[in-house]
Design a protein around this motif. Structure first.
Motif, PDB file in Angstrom:
ATOM      1  N   GLY A 193       6.451  -0.723  -7.414  1.00 24.08           N
ATOM      2  CA  GLY A 193       6.124   0.420  -7.050  1.00 24.08           C
ATOM      3  C   GLY A 193       6.080   0.588  -8.114  1.00 24.08           C
ATOM      4  O   GLY A 193       5.169   1.251  -8.789  1.00 24.08           O
ATOM      5  N   ASP A 230      -3.640   6.665  -3.543  1.00 19.25           N
ATOM      6  CA  ASP A 230      -2.392   6.041  -4.671  1.00 19.25           C
ATOM      7  C   ASP A 230      -1.387   6.805  -5.126  1.00 19.25           C
ATOM      8  O   ASP A 230      -0.173   6.482  -4.687  1.00 19.25           O
ATOM      9  N   MET A 283      -1.102   6.345   6.148  1.00 22.70           N
ATOM     10  CA  MET A 283      -1.804   4.839   6.092  1.00 22.70           C
ATOM     11  C   MET A 283      -2.477   4.796   7.321  1.00 22.70           C
ATOM     12  O   MET A 283      -3.007   3.509   7.641  1.00 22.70           O
ATOM     13  N   PHE A 342       9.656   1.033   6.535  1.00 19.46           N
ATOM     14  CA  PHE A 342       8.960   0.507   7.907  1.00 19.46           C
ATOM     15  C   PHE A 342       9.918   0.172   8.533  1.00 19.46           C
ATOM     16  O   PHE A 342      11.115  -0.072   8.553  1.00 19.46           O
ATOM     17  N   ALA A 377      11.336   2.209  -2.179  1.00 16.02           N
ATOM     18  CA  ALA A 377      10.286   3.604  -1.990  1.00 16.02           C
ATOM     19  C   ALA A 377      10.869   4.268  -2.682  1.00 16.02           C
ATOM     20  O   ALA A 377      10.108   5.341  -3.271  1.00 16.02           O
ATOM     21  N   ASN A 379       1.218   9.409   4.521  1.00 12.00           N
ATOM     22  CA  ASN A 379       0.586   9.107   3.573  1.00 12.00           C
ATOM     23  C   ASN A 379      -0.472   8.088   3.588  1.00 12.00           C
ATOM     24  O   ASN A 379      -0.633   7.197   2.489  1.00 12.00           O
ATOM     25  N   ARG A 388       0.699   8.261  -2.048  1.00 16.51           N
ATOM     26  CA  ARG A 388       1.912   7.316  -1.686  1.00 16.51           C
ATOM     27  C   ARG A 388       2.964   7.436  -2.876  1.00 16.51           C
ATOM     28  O   ARG A 388       4.207   6.806  -2.191  1.00 16.51           O
ATOM     29  N   LYS A 389       2.654   7.693  -3.684  1.00 14.36           N
ATOM     30  CA  LYS A 389       3.731   7.480  -4.620  1.00 14.36           C
ATOM     31  C   LYS A 389       4.891   8.975  -4.759  1.00 14.36           C
ATOM     32  O   LYS A 389       5.976   8.314  -4.546  1.00 14.36           O
ATOM     33  N   MET A 414       7.509   5.419   2.270  1.00 14.30           N
ATOM     34  CA  MET A 414       7.050   4.700   3.504  1.00 14.30           C
ATOM     35  C   MET A 414       8.089   4.052   3.701  1.00 14.30           C
ATOM     36  O   MET A 414       8.781   3.189   2.895  1.00 14.30           O
ATOM     37  N   VAL A 467       9.397   5.086  -7.093  1.00 11.19           N
ATOM     38  CA  VAL A 467       9.174   5.842  -7.721  1.00 11.19           C
ATOM     39  C   VAL A 467       8.573   7.261  -7.484  1.00 11.19           C
ATOM     40  O   VAL A 467       7.032   7.874  -7.698  1.00 11.19           O
ATOM     41  N   TYR A 519       1.057  -1.328   0.100  1.00 11.71           N
ATOM     42  CA  TYR A 519       0.424   0.022  -0.169  1.00 11.71           C
ATOM     43  C   TYR A 519       0.927   1.141   0.445  1.00 11.71           C
ATOM     44  O   TYR A 519       0.566   2.151  -0.902  1.00 11.71           O
ATOM     45  N   ALA A 520       2.159   1.023   0.819  1.00 11.44           N
ATOM     46  CA  ALA A 520       3.052   2.602   0.441  1.00 11.44           C
ATOM     47  C   ALA A 520       3.192   2.736  -0.537  1.00 11.44           C
ATOM     48  O   ALA A 520       3.999   3.986  -0.593  1.00 11.44           O
ATOM     49  N   LEU A 521       2.987   1.812  -1.539  1.00  7.90           N
ATOM     50  CA  LEU A 521       4.483   1.736  -2.728  1.00  7.90           C
ATOM     51  C   LEU A 521       2.972   2.734  -3.765  1.00  7.90           C
ATOM     52  O   LEU A 521       3.057   2.620  -4.869  1.00  7.90           O
ATOM     53  N   GLY A 522       1.998   2.688  -3.068  1.00  7.40           N
ATOM     54  CA  GLY A 522       0.912   3.714  -4.139  1.00  7.40           C
ATOM     55  C   GLY A 522      -0.101   2.081  -4.332  1.00  7.40           C
ATOM     56  O   GLY A 522      -0.897   2.433  -6.025  1.00  7.40           O
ATOM     57  N   ALA A 523       0.702   0.813  -4.247  1.00  5.11           N
ATOM     58  CA  ALA A 523      -1.083  -0.556  -4.626  1.00  5.11           C
ATOM     59  C   ALA A 523      -2.135  -0.430  -4.424  1.00  5.11           C
ATOM     60  O   ALA A 523      -2.468   0.342  -2.923  1.00  5.11           O
ATOM     61  N   GLY A 524      -3.778  -0.168  -5.188  1.00  7.62           N
ATOM     62  CA  GLY A 524      -4.966  -0.635  -4.585  1.00  7.62           C
ATOM     63  C   GLY A 524      -4.863  -2.143  -4.030  1.00  7.62           C
ATOM     64  O   GLY A 524      -3.797  -3.079  -3.683  1.00  7.62           O
TER      65      GLY A 524
END
Lengths: 284, 248
Positions: free
Chosen positions: B105, B78, B50, B88, B158, B48, B81-82, B86, B161, A168-173
């Motif tokens: 990504g 989405d 989350m 972790f 990360a 982002n 988030r690009k 992030m 993208v 998700y953090a990479l923009g995936a749905g």
């Protein structure tokens, strides 16, 4: 009795019970092989039954069972996996999930003969499929659906949320995350469910009794609306109601051996693919 | 530039962030410090979105990136988030090859051009100071890497993208000292291109890598200012106690 002795006694008991279980398995296998191996030859595997099923072969029943495995898995596997995904990935922890889980567990607990009756009423009559591969596959599919849903759910549950978060953090749905990350990781465990389902489907007699199985049909099916012979039912028939039960007894053992071999080979195939997939996507 | 104006955040009835207003300049490193449960990670995950993944949460106030309120309806999560990458706490590479981890990504965002992907993967791995170590085994599983390498891989993933902001949630807390110092060097070099916000429990790390530091306690931003000032001459008594290791 001191601690050491207690421990030794406990271990001995466990070992004995373990050996017992394996022993039972091997004696069943040995019994079937001992009685059935003599009958098996090329003709037995490739010819139709003859002379009141006391001679000839079981080829139509082998083909019929393979049809039913393929049919029921083709129906139940996609539906079961998608249901499992929906329950775990979309519904999450809502109360409805608990209801669905109880329902699927209950569905799994229904005696298979009841599935047979239901399948006859719904698929054979209401849907008008008649006694056919299609009706039998749907009935068997329903039977193994809970198993597939459950293993899919468990497989998804075992995947750490950090994978999903990373995606998700990479923009995936959500759908992308499921198809590109979650499902590939879960697949080896889902295949375990598939293995169990195949074993179950190939051995069940009751669900096919009123929906597809033919008593005697010495030819191959012409399509999915045709009836077939199937190994478990054929075994039942020649062991209990052939024209000459004594004469067809060796045929029964041969049929049992072939049935066991088919299940065994399916398991082997699925295990190999499971291991290969598992290697590619192993978690740490 | 990142800016928050009077941001409040709730986990159902728990008031996790209280009236936070803060500004982070472009191409700077901002460290968020404070005792466990103080809200610093929650604050980081605002940027982002989350926190959206957690049920029954609520945010109010304004949260701006380059002047745009990222919680407004017109923002696609989405896409956001690009722009806001992030990293972790625990390295979390996907169970895929090193190459596919970095390419992930791009692929989920619809990039098909193979040579472009290959170039971006290399650039990202170089930027994350991992290229030299992995260039001959890009097809091998990411799990074959050490923990520190895995974390740098996650940074490369990360970067691939092309974000402008990088959020780091205790990125070195699961790593050994050598890997930690590599991550810290990396942060210093990434600062030239990215706005970095890092949550850390490690006081020395905050002092070493950041330009500005925000000290959080019980959901409040107690003090925010130049890192040097926060660590040498904080205004607030609680901040002084915390950075001197008297609690937390």
């Amino acid at each position: 009795m001191n601690r050491k002795m207690k421990q030794a006694l406990a271990f001995a008991t466990f070992r004995l019970l373990g050996v017992l279980v394996v022993g039972v398995l091997f004696s069943i296998l040995g019994f079937i092989i001992y009685n059935g191996a003599g009958v098996i030859n090329w003709k037995f595997l490739s010819a139709s039954p003859e002379e009141g099923m006391s001679a000839g072969g079981i080829f139509p029943a082998i083909v019929g069972t393979l049809w039913l495995i393929a049919g029921s898995i083709a129906i139940a596997f996609p539906i079961g996996v998608m249901s499992g995904i929906y329950i775990h990935e979309y519904l999450g922890n809502r109360w409805i999930v608990k209801v669905i889980r109880v329902m699927t567990n209950n569905l799994g607990g229904i005696p298979s003969i009841v599935f047979g009756l239901f399948g006859m009423a719904l698929f054979v009559h209401a849907f008008g499929f008649g006694d056919s591969i299609l009706a039998g596959s749907f009935t068997l599919g329903l039977l193994v659906l809970p198993l597939i849903i459950r293993t899919t759910e468990e497989a998804l549950k075992a995947i750490p949320d950090t994978y999903r978060a990373g995606s998700y953090a990479l923009g995936a749905g959500k759908l992308q995350t499921i198809f590109r990350v979650t499902l590939p990781v879960a697949l080896p465990n889902i295949i375990t469910g598939l293995i169990l389902s195949i074993g179950r489907v190939s051995g069940e007699t009751a669900p096919i009794l009123f929906t597809v199985a033919a008593y005697f049909l010495p030819r191959l099916p012409s399509g999915i609306f045709d009836q077939v012979m199937a190994l478990p039912y054929h075994l039942y028939v020649i062991a209990t109601s052939g024209t000459d039960i004594e004469a067809s007894r060796p045929m029964a053992y041969g049929t049992a051996l072939v049935l066991v071999m088919i299940v065994f080979m399916m398991n082997l195939l699925a295990t190999v693919s499971r291991l290969r997939l598992g290697k590619k996507t192993k978690m740490d | 530039m990142i800016e928050t104006k009077h941001v409040d955040f709730y986990y159902s009835s728990f008031h996790a962030l209280k009236n936070i207003s803060m500004m982070m300049e472009e191409r700077t490193v901002t460290a968020l410090i404070g005792p466990s449960g103080c809200g610093k990670s929650t604050f980081l995950r605002l940027f982002n979105r989350m926190n959206d993944l957690i049920d029954d949460t609520r945010v109010s106030g304004e949260c701006l990136i380059d002047g745009e309120d990222i919680y407004s309806k017109s923002v696609a999560v989405d896409e956001l988030r690009k722009r806001v990458g992030m990293v972790f706490q625990k390295p979390n590479p996907f169970p895929k090859s090193i190459f596919e981890n970095v390419a992930y990504g791009l692929r989920v965002n619809g990039t098909r051009d193979r040579s472009f992907i290959a170039r971006r993967v290399e650039d990202s791995l170089r930027a994350a100071a991992l290229w030299e170590e992995v260039k001959d085994k890009l097809r091998e599983s990411a799990f074959a890497l050490s923990g520190g390498q895995q974390q740098r891989l996650c940074i490369a993933r990360a970067l691939a993208v092309s974000p402008s902001v990088l959020l780091m949630d205790e990125p070195a807390s699961a790593l050994d000292p050598i890997s930690t110092s590599k991550i810290e060097e990396l942060i210093a070099s990434l600062k030239q291109d990215y706005t970095i916000v890092i949550v850390t429990h490690n006081m020395q790390q905050a002092a070493r890598v950041s330009d500005k530091t925000g000290f959080f306690m019980m959901g409040e931003l107690v003090e925010f200012g130049d890192t040097k000032k926060i660590f040498s001459d904080p205004v607030n008594e609680q901040t002084r106690n915390y950075v001197n290791g008297r609690f937390g």
